[in-house]
Scaffold this motif. Structure first.
Motif, PDB file in Angstrom:
ATOM      1  N   ASP A 279       0.827  -1.198   0.000  1.00  0.00           N
ATOM      2  CA  ASP A 279       0.000   0.000   0.000  1.00  0.00           C
ATOM      3  C   ASP A 279       0.864   1.252   0.000  1.00  0.00           C
ATOM      4  OD1 ASP A 279      -2.092   1.744   0.176  1.00  0.00           O
ATOM      5  OD2 ASP A 279      -3.151   0.594   1.712  1.00  0.00           O
ATOM      6  N   GLN A 280       0.499   2.231  -0.860  1.00  0.00           N
ATOM      7  CA  GLN A 280       1.202   3.505  -0.895  1.00  0.00           C
ATOM      8  C   GLN A 280       0.435   4.600  -0.165  1.00  0.00           C
ATOM      9  OE1 GLN A 280       3.205   4.639  -4.648  1.00  0.00           O
ATOM     10  NE2 GLN A 280       2.477   2.716  -5.492  1.00  0.00           N
TER      11      GLN A 280
ATOM     12  N   THR B 136       6.573   4.606  -0.014  1.00  0.00           N
ATOM     13  CA  THR B 136       6.602   5.987  -0.487  1.00  0.00           C
ATOM     14  C   THR B 136       7.594   6.076  -1.630  1.00  0.00           C
ATOM     15  OG1 THR B 136       6.140   6.839   1.739  1.00  0.00           O
ATOM     16  CG2 THR B 136       7.028   8.391   0.139  1.00  0.00           C
ATOM     17  N   VAL B 137       7.153   6.572  -2.770  1.00  0.00           N
ATOM     18  CA  VAL B 137       8.055   6.747  -3.903  1.00  0.00           C
ATOM     19  C   VAL B 137       8.915   7.986  -3.635  1.00  0.00           C
ATOM     20  CG1 VAL B 137       8.251   7.170  -6.376  1.00  0.00           C
ATOM     21  CG2 VAL B 137       6.478   5.630  -5.501  1.00  0.00           C
TER      22      VAL B 137
ATOM     23  N   ALA C 211      12.373   4.180  -3.911  1.00  0.00           N
ATOM     24  CA  ALA C 211      11.236   4.063  -2.997  1.00  0.00           C
ATOM     25  C   ALA C 211      11.709   3.750  -1.583  1.00  0.00           C
ATOM     26  CB  ALA C 211      10.280   2.969  -3.473  1.00  0.00           C
ATOM     27  N   HIS C 212      10.881   4.157  -0.624  1.00  0.00           N
ATOM     28  CA  HIS C 212      11.121   3.867   0.797  1.00  0.00           C
ATOM     29  C   HIS C 212       9.967   3.030   1.319  1.00  0.00           C
ATOM     30  CE1 HIS C 212      10.612   5.227   5.189  1.00  0.00           C
ATOM     31  NE2 HIS C 212      11.596   4.335   5.172  1.00  0.00           N
ATOM     32  N   LEU C 213      10.270   1.907   1.924  1.00  0.00           N
ATOM     33  CA  LEU C 213       9.254   1.052   2.534  1.00  0.00           C
ATOM     34  C   LEU C 213       9.487   1.029   4.040  1.00  0.00           C
ATOM     35  CD1 LEU C 213       9.675  -0.061  -0.521  1.00  0.00           C
ATOM     36  CD2 LEU C 213       8.445  -2.062   0.321  1.00  0.00           C
ATOM     37  N   LYS C 214       8.420   1.239   4.779  1.00  0.00           N
ATOM     38  CA  LYS C 214       8.526   1.270   6.231  1.00  0.00           C
ATOM     39  C   LYS C 214       7.375   0.492   6.853  1.00  0.00           C
ATOM     40  CE  LYS C 214       8.777   4.370  10.243  1.00  0.00           C
ATOM     41  NZ  LYS C 214      10.031   3.784  10.737  1.00  0.00           N
TER      42      LYS C 214
ATOM     43  N   ASN D  39      13.071  -0.079   8.075  1.00  0.00           N
ATOM     44  CA  ASN D  39      13.269   0.908   7.011  1.00  0.00           C
ATOM     45  C   ASN D  39      14.071   0.297   5.873  1.00  0.00           C
ATOM     46  OD1 ASN D  39      12.226   3.706   7.859  1.00  0.00           O
ATOM     47  ND2 ASN D  39      13.294   3.008   9.699  1.00  0.00           N
ATOM     48  N   LEU D  40      13.495   0.336   4.681  1.00  0.00           N
ATOM     49  CA  LEU D  40      14.133  -0.199   3.475  1.00  0.00           C
ATOM     50  C   LEU D  40      14.033   0.832   2.360  1.00  0.00           C
ATOM     51  CD1 LEU D  40      15.207  -2.460   1.512  1.00  0.00           C
ATOM     52  CD2 LEU D  40      12.814  -3.185   1.284  1.00  0.00           C
ATOM     53  N   VAL D  41      15.162   1.182   1.768  1.00  0.00           N
ATOM     54  CA  VAL D  41      15.190   2.047   0.586  1.00  0.00           C
ATOM     55  C   VAL D  41      15.717   1.231  -0.587  1.00  0.00           C
ATOM     56  CG1 VAL D  41      16.313   4.018  -0.514  1.00  0.00           C
ATOM     57  CG2 VAL D  41      15.392   4.249   1.787  1.00  0.00           C
TER      58      VAL D  41
END
Length: 540
Positions: free
Chosen positions: A372-373, A385-386, A424-427, A473-475
């Motif tokens: 989900d964004q 988040t892009v 993108a950042h995934l959290k 946290n993943l970028v």
């Protein structure tokens, strides 16, 4: 008559005392609530809010020793004036916890010796007298000291970076510990002595991870303790490392995936530079699709690296030889495979990328979010988040890649112009890729024997698989080369450093580092404004 004179003198004395009192109050208020009106575009003559925060947070005395020659050449007197101004502002916000002294080392041998011991050298400065160029020796350095720690600005020349350099020095001497950053070893070469590395490079041998990312290593080591992480032996990644950078997708085994996954599950941060198509310079320029287990790991976490390349009408340039009559000249031509992002291409709400003004992504792949964004929804454990998108004048190619810079650029038949995700950042709360599975052996292989459940090796006997993390946290950036070799330009390095600061340290230094970066490029896009049809390259 005499009484009137006494009265007048008394009134005059009272007026003088009142004026002196008002001046004292104004001076106190000026120090207590320092304020400067700065009308320049980037507030170039005022220190930033992050610097003010760091200065106000000092809990002990930091000494700033300025070693400047008194008799500077006329062209350097402004440097001295500007340094005095900025240090006065530093003092206003730090108060009694910042002690500033000025000294000319030329006045005594003891001062010269002290300056040298602090890393401040004597430099040669050019001046003009009576229409003649002359060289004079002098000092233009600053030392920052706290307890037994010291940092030096050997020569103050670039005033644009003075605030960042000075604030970083104050922060480094006053912090209690140095954060650790790891860069994953992606080459398969054994440890090579430094004296042999240059010889191997000259002979066209593959580069080590340190050689490929030399400028990134250097930039990161200014703020962090940086180490190359080799997980080929199956040893766990040091848990004291704040952030692990994975600069490519090759040479991945199940055991290496396991060590990366468990580092992430136990609270470490990940920055993954992953393009699905590698460009090789051996035997000509070729694009080679990559197969890697790391793609499976990233898909499990919620992002897919597409097996394509993004081209953009808003692009960088490459130099190609062209003939003009009997002469041959190198000419810069637009190259859509080099995506050039300006401020509009970055997520404005993210402090790591919002200040960036120009980053070049060479031969990048697009990303697809599998989670989900919408950050307002609570249904998904992980939110995406892009951070960076190509322009609306971009398209993708896959399968066959024509990398020739001298061609008529146009999307393939049926392709549409659209924005594509580059970073993108995934959290959130991630689940382990190895949850419910056995620990892979160090020498795993994709054969039948490796699928048999064997007894764990002695080194894994007491290890437990962490099933998930909280607030991970993943970028992910769809470009494995944007900070390697000649691609490590200022804006590209600033993006990597900002991301590392944001995930490992805090946001304080990001705004200071990038405030001097300005995009002054005159736009010369490949595609006409308000047109959906491609045209030939135009050079402004």
């Amino acid at each position: 008559m005499e009484a009137k004179k006494v009265k007048n003198r008394t009134q005059l004395l009272i007026y003088i005392l009142v004026i002196l009192g008002l001046l004292a109050v104004a001076n106190y208020l000026g120090v207590k609530w320092f304020k400067r009106i700065d009308m320049t575009e980037g507030k170039e003559y005022s220190i930033s809010e992050p610097t003010k925060k760091i200065l106000k947070g000092l809990d002990d005395i930091v000494n700033v020793k300025v070693y400047f020659s008194k008799n500077l050449p006329p062209n350097l007197t402004r440097v001295s004036t500007d340094v005095k101004d900025i240090l006065a502002e530093y003092k206003a916000y730090a108060g009694k916890n910042l002690r500033i002294t000025w000294e000319d080392p030329a006045e005594s041998e003891d001062a010269k010796s002290m300056a040298r011991s602090l890393g401040i050298p004597e430099v040669q400065m050019q001046t003009f007298e009576k229409d003649k160029a002359q060289v004079m020796a002098g000092y233009l350095g600053i030392a920052v000291l706290y307890e037994d720690k010291k940092e030096a600005l050997p020569v103050v020349q670039n005033l644009q970076n003075l605030e960042y350099d000075l604030t970083m020095a104050v922060m480094k001497v006053s912090r209690k510990s140095v954060p650790k950053i790891g860069i994953l070893k992606i080459d398969t070469l054994p440890p090579i002595p430094p004296q042999m590395q240059m010889q191997m490079q000259n002979q066209g041998m593959p580069e080590t991870t340190e050689q490929k990312l030399a400028q990134a290593y250097e930039a990161l080591r200014a703020n962090y303790e940086v180490s190359t992480i080799d997980i080929s032996s199956g040893a766990p990644i040091d848990s004291s490392i704040k952030t692990l950078i994975i600069p490519g997708v090759g040479n991945m085994t199940n055991r290496k995936l396991f060590e990366i996954d468990q580092f992430f599950m136990k609270g470490g941060n990940l920055i993954v530079l992953a393009d699905a198509v590698e460009v090789s310079m051996q035997m000509g320029v070729r694009a080679i699709p990559q197969e890697s287990k790391l793609f499976d790991l990233l898909e499990h976490y919620g992002v897919r690296v597409e097996k394509n390349m993004v081209l953009d009408g808003q692009c960088g340039q490459v130099t190609v030889p062209q003939k003009y009559g009997p002469f041959q000249m190198n000419v810069a031509v637009p190259y859509p495979y080099f995506i050039r992002l300006g401020q509009d291409g970055f997520e404005k709400a993210n402090p790591a990328v919002a200040p960036l003004t120009e980053v070049i992504f060479p031969w990048a792949s697009s990303l697809t979010m599998l989670v989900d964004q919408d950050s307002t929804k609570k249904s998904s454990a992980v939110k995406a988040t892009v951070l960076a998108r190509s322009s609306e004048k971009s398209w993708t190619v896959s399968g066959y890649y024509d990398l020739n810079p001298q061609q008529k650029w146009a999307p393939a038949s049926g392709a549409t112009l659209n924005q594509h995700n580059i970073a993108a950042h995934l959290k959130g709360d991630f689940s382990s890729y190895f949850a419910g599975k056995s620990i892979p052996s160090v020498n795993d292989a994709d054969d039948t024997l490796s699928q048999i459940k064997l007894q764990p090796s002695p080194q894994d006997a007491n290890r437990q698989i962490a099933p998930g993390n909280k607030g991970g946290n993943l970028v992910v950036i769809g470009d494995g080369d944007f900070v390697s070799g000649q691609n490590a330009i200022q804006g590209n390095l600033a993006m990597l450093l900002n991301l590392v600061d944001w995930m490992s340290l805090d946001n304080n230094l990001i705004a200071i580092r990038t405030r001097s970066l300005k995009d002054r490029t005159i736009e010369a896009d490949l595609l006409k404004e308000n047109s959906s049809k491609p045209n030939m390259i135009r050079i402004a």
